[in-house]
Design a protein around this motif. Structure first.
Motif, PDB file in Angstrom:
ATOM      1  N   UNK A  98       0.809  -1.262  -0.118  1.00  0.00           N
ATOM      2  CA  UNK A  98      -0.047  -0.060  -0.027  1.00  0.00           C
ATOM      3  C   UNK A  98       0.899   1.209   0.024  1.00  0.00           C
ATOM      4  N   UNK A  99       2.003   1.027  -0.594  1.00  0.00           N
ATOM      5  CA  UNK A  99       2.600   2.355  -0.832  1.00  0.00           C
ATOM      6  C   UNK A  99       3.504   2.465   0.409  1.00  0.00           C
ATOM      7  N   UNK A 100       3.722   1.838   1.334  1.00  0.00           N
ATOM      8  CA  UNK A 100       4.559   1.880   2.626  1.00  0.00           C
ATOM      9  C   UNK A 100       5.425   0.870   2.779  1.00  0.00           C
ATOM     10  N   UNK A 101       6.910   1.252   3.105  1.00  0.00           N
ATOM     11  CA  UNK A 101       7.739   0.257   3.456  1.00  0.00           C
ATOM     12  C   UNK A 101       7.423  -0.559   4.747  1.00  0.00           C
ATOM     13  N   UNK A 102       7.364  -2.119   4.358  1.00  0.00           N
ATOM     14  CA  UNK A 102       7.119  -3.025   5.115  1.00  0.00           C
ATOM     15  C   UNK A 102       8.537  -3.832   5.782  1.00  0.00           C
ATOM     16  N   UNK A 103       9.458  -3.850   4.933  1.00  0.00           N
ATOM     17  CA  UNK A 103      10.620  -4.718   5.332  1.00  0.00           C
ATOM     18  C   UNK A 103      11.694  -4.296   4.558  1.00  0.00           C
ATOM     19  N   UNK A 104      12.961  -4.472   5.249  1.00  0.00           N
ATOM     20  CA  UNK A 104      14.259  -4.318   4.751  1.00  0.00           C
ATOM     21  C   UNK A 104      14.945  -5.668   4.989  1.00  0.00           C
ATOM     22  N   UNK A 105      15.642  -6.246   3.942  1.00  0.00           N
ATOM     23  CA  UNK A 105      16.040  -7.775   4.065  1.00  0.00           C
ATOM     24  C   UNK A 105      17.535  -7.326   3.674  1.00  0.00           C
ATOM     25  N   UNK A 106      18.599  -7.761   4.383  1.00  0.00           N
ATOM     26  CA  UNK A 106      19.959  -7.694   4.162  1.00  0.00           C
ATOM     27  C   UNK A 106      20.746  -9.016   4.447  1.00  0.00           C
ATOM     28  N   UNK A 149       8.738  -2.954   9.484  1.00  0.00           N
ATOM     29  CA  UNK A 149       8.135  -1.605   9.616  1.00  0.00           C
ATOM     30  C   UNK A 149       6.675  -1.915   9.764  1.00  0.00           C
ATOM     31  N   UNK A 150       5.923  -1.056  10.428  1.00  0.00           N
ATOM     32  CA  UNK A 150       4.387  -0.834  10.496  1.00  0.00           C
ATOM     33  C   UNK A 150       4.013   0.663  10.654  1.00  0.00           C
ATOM     34  N   UNK A 151       3.207   0.677   9.722  1.00  0.00           N
ATOM     35  CA  UNK A 151       2.625   2.305   9.503  1.00  0.00           C
ATOM     36  C   UNK A 151       3.953   3.240   9.372  1.00  0.00           C
ATOM     37  N   UNK A 152       4.922   2.901   8.657  1.00  0.00           N
ATOM     38  CA  UNK A 152       5.879   3.580   8.309  1.00  0.00           C
ATOM     39  C   UNK A 152       6.925   3.849   9.498  1.00  0.00           C
ATOM     40  N   UNK A 153       6.681   3.179  10.585  1.00  0.00           N
ATOM     41  CA  UNK A 153       7.756   3.183  11.457  1.00  0.00           C
ATOM     42  C   UNK A 153       8.320   1.791  11.843  1.00  0.00           C
ATOM     43  N   UNK A 154       9.695   1.918  12.370  1.00  0.00           N
ATOM     44  CA  UNK A 154      10.334   0.895  12.284  1.00  0.00           C
ATOM     45  C   UNK A 154       9.980   0.066  13.844  1.00  0.00           C
ATOM     46  N   UNK A 155       9.356  -1.201  13.767  1.00  0.00           N
ATOM     47  CA  UNK A 155       9.104  -1.906  15.106  1.00  0.00           C
ATOM     48  C   UNK A 155       9.980  -3.110  15.288  1.00  0.00           C
ATOM     49  N   UNK A 156      10.657  -3.541  14.676  1.00  0.00           N
ATOM     50  CA  UNK A 156      11.593  -4.877  14.859  1.00  0.00           C
ATOM     51  C   UNK A 156      12.796  -4.742  13.970  1.00  0.00           C
ATOM     52  N   UNK A 157      13.724  -5.132  14.863  1.00  0.00           N
ATOM     53  CA  UNK A 157      15.292  -5.479  14.229  1.00  0.00           C
ATOM     54  C   UNK A 157      15.539  -6.967  14.606  1.00  0.00           C
TER      55      UNK A 157
END
Length: 374
Positions: A168-176, A193-201
């Motif tokens: 939905x146009x928002x970043x959900x995950x970065x995988x490296x 990410x959740x609603x554009x905010x980082x929630x888990x690392x």
């Protein structure tokens, strides 16, 4: 030339067979010339440079050359159709055979039917070569070349695997992942990410795809609150996560578009769409549409060649070849420009790839309409 009732046969009349036979020889000659030119420009010079600089053996060079030939044959077929139609109809017109046909009431629209048949046959042949034969042989050619010069083609990306997922146009995950050995990824970091905010690392020494989930080993999961402060840390020795397989797909795909079928290209473009890499996605979408649309230029070239042959009876083989080269050059200049527009996002991939072919066909139809009026 006698034109009995065979003219009225609905499928393949005597006239159709006669004109098609006249097209065979110039088509074969044109196919050989244009394919050879494309092969020399596309691979011979490159092979010679590798023979000089990287000690490529003559046997390997010959093998690579023949493996690449179907790729250049795909380019040579439309050109040969144009040359064959132009020269065949010019010769028929110069010998007054077409005048005899028109005096019997045969219109130019009826006369170009054999050329259109040839164009559709060339379309099918081009599509088959471009879809089933050329991609695997071209990939085998590059593997043979790289192996011969001591630079084998990797079957996967060995390091720096990066993947982004949007919804939905928002970043959900970065995988490296820092490393990849073909099965296990090492030094993995995942940001959720959740609603554009980082929630888990999530950090782990290793990650491996198992059926439908990822197994992360020797790591920790850090949970963040809305204020971006750590609220929990969960170390683990081994843990399962239902993340998408896409990072593995990206790591295992090392081929360029020319080495893929249209189905494989479409699958990879779907992966790129999920990753949010819009620049690469546009490039792949344009290349996919180019692969699908290229065979259709055969029909447009056949139409233009036939109408020009009828209208210009004094075309000899040399002049027909020169005119064919000029038409082909003009077409590819326009095609390259629109490809650049498509990859840059100025026009859609469909417009970038299909518009030049549509214009060629429209020009041919316009020329035929003008010839039919006179």
């Amino acid at each position: 030339m006698r034109l009995p009732t065979a003219i009225s046969v609905p499928y393949l009349s005597l006239l159709d067979r006669y004109i098609l036979r006249q097209m065979i020889q110039p088509f074969v000659v044109g196919f050989g010339i244009f394919t050879a030119i494309a092969a020399v420009i596309g691979t011979v010079f490159y092979l010679i440079r590798n023979m000089v600089e990287n000690n490529l053996g003559i046997f390997s060079a010959v093998q690579v050359f023949f493996l690449r030939l179907p790729t250049f044959a795909v380019l040579g077929i439309p050109m040969a159709v144009l040359f064959g139609a132009l020269l065949a109809y010019s010769q028929l017109s110069r010998r007054s055979e077409l005048i005899a046909c028109t005096s019997c009431g045969v219109s130019p629209v009826r006369l170009i039917r054999p050329a259109l048949m040839a164009g559709f046959l060339a379309l099918i042949l081009t599509f088959g070569l471009n879809e089933l034969v050329a991609p695997p042989l071209a990939y085998r050619a590059i593997q043979t070349l790289r192996t011969a010069i001591g630079q084998p083609v990797p079957t996967y990306h060995p390091k720096n695997i990066f993947y982004r997922r949007f919804a939905d146009g928002q970043l959900q995950q970065l995988f490296f992942a820092h490393t990849f050995d073909g099965r296990v990824m090492g030094e993995v970091t995942v940001l959720n990410f959740q609603n554009g905010e980082l929630r888990e690392i999530l950090r782990a020494e290793a990650a491996e795809w198992q059926g439908a989930v990822w197994i992360f080993r020797r790591g920790a999961l850090y949970r963040l609150n809305p204020a971006q402060d750590y609220e929990a840390v969960e170390p683990f020795g081994e843990r399962y996560f239902a993340y998408p397989r896409t990072p593995l797909d990206l790591a295992q795909e090392t081929r360029d578009p020319e080495f893929m079928t249209s189905r494989e290209m479409y699958h990879h473009s779907q992966i790129l769409a999920e990753s949010g890499d819009m620049k690469r996605l546009r490039q792949w979408q344009v290349q996919l549409q180019e692969k699908l649309s290229l065979p259709f230029v055969c029909v447009g070239f056949a139409l233009i060649g036939a109408v020009l042959g009828i209208s210009s009876p004094r075309q000899g083989q040399g002049r027909a070849f020169g005119l064919s080269v000029a038409i082909i050059f003009g077409y590819y200049v326009v095609s390259f420009i629109f490809t650049a527009f498509g990859e840059g996002g100025a026009v859609s991939p469909i417009v970038a790839s299909w518009l030049p072919k549509t214009v060629v066909t429209a020009i041919g139809i316009g020329m035929l309409h003008h010839a039919n009026q006179h």
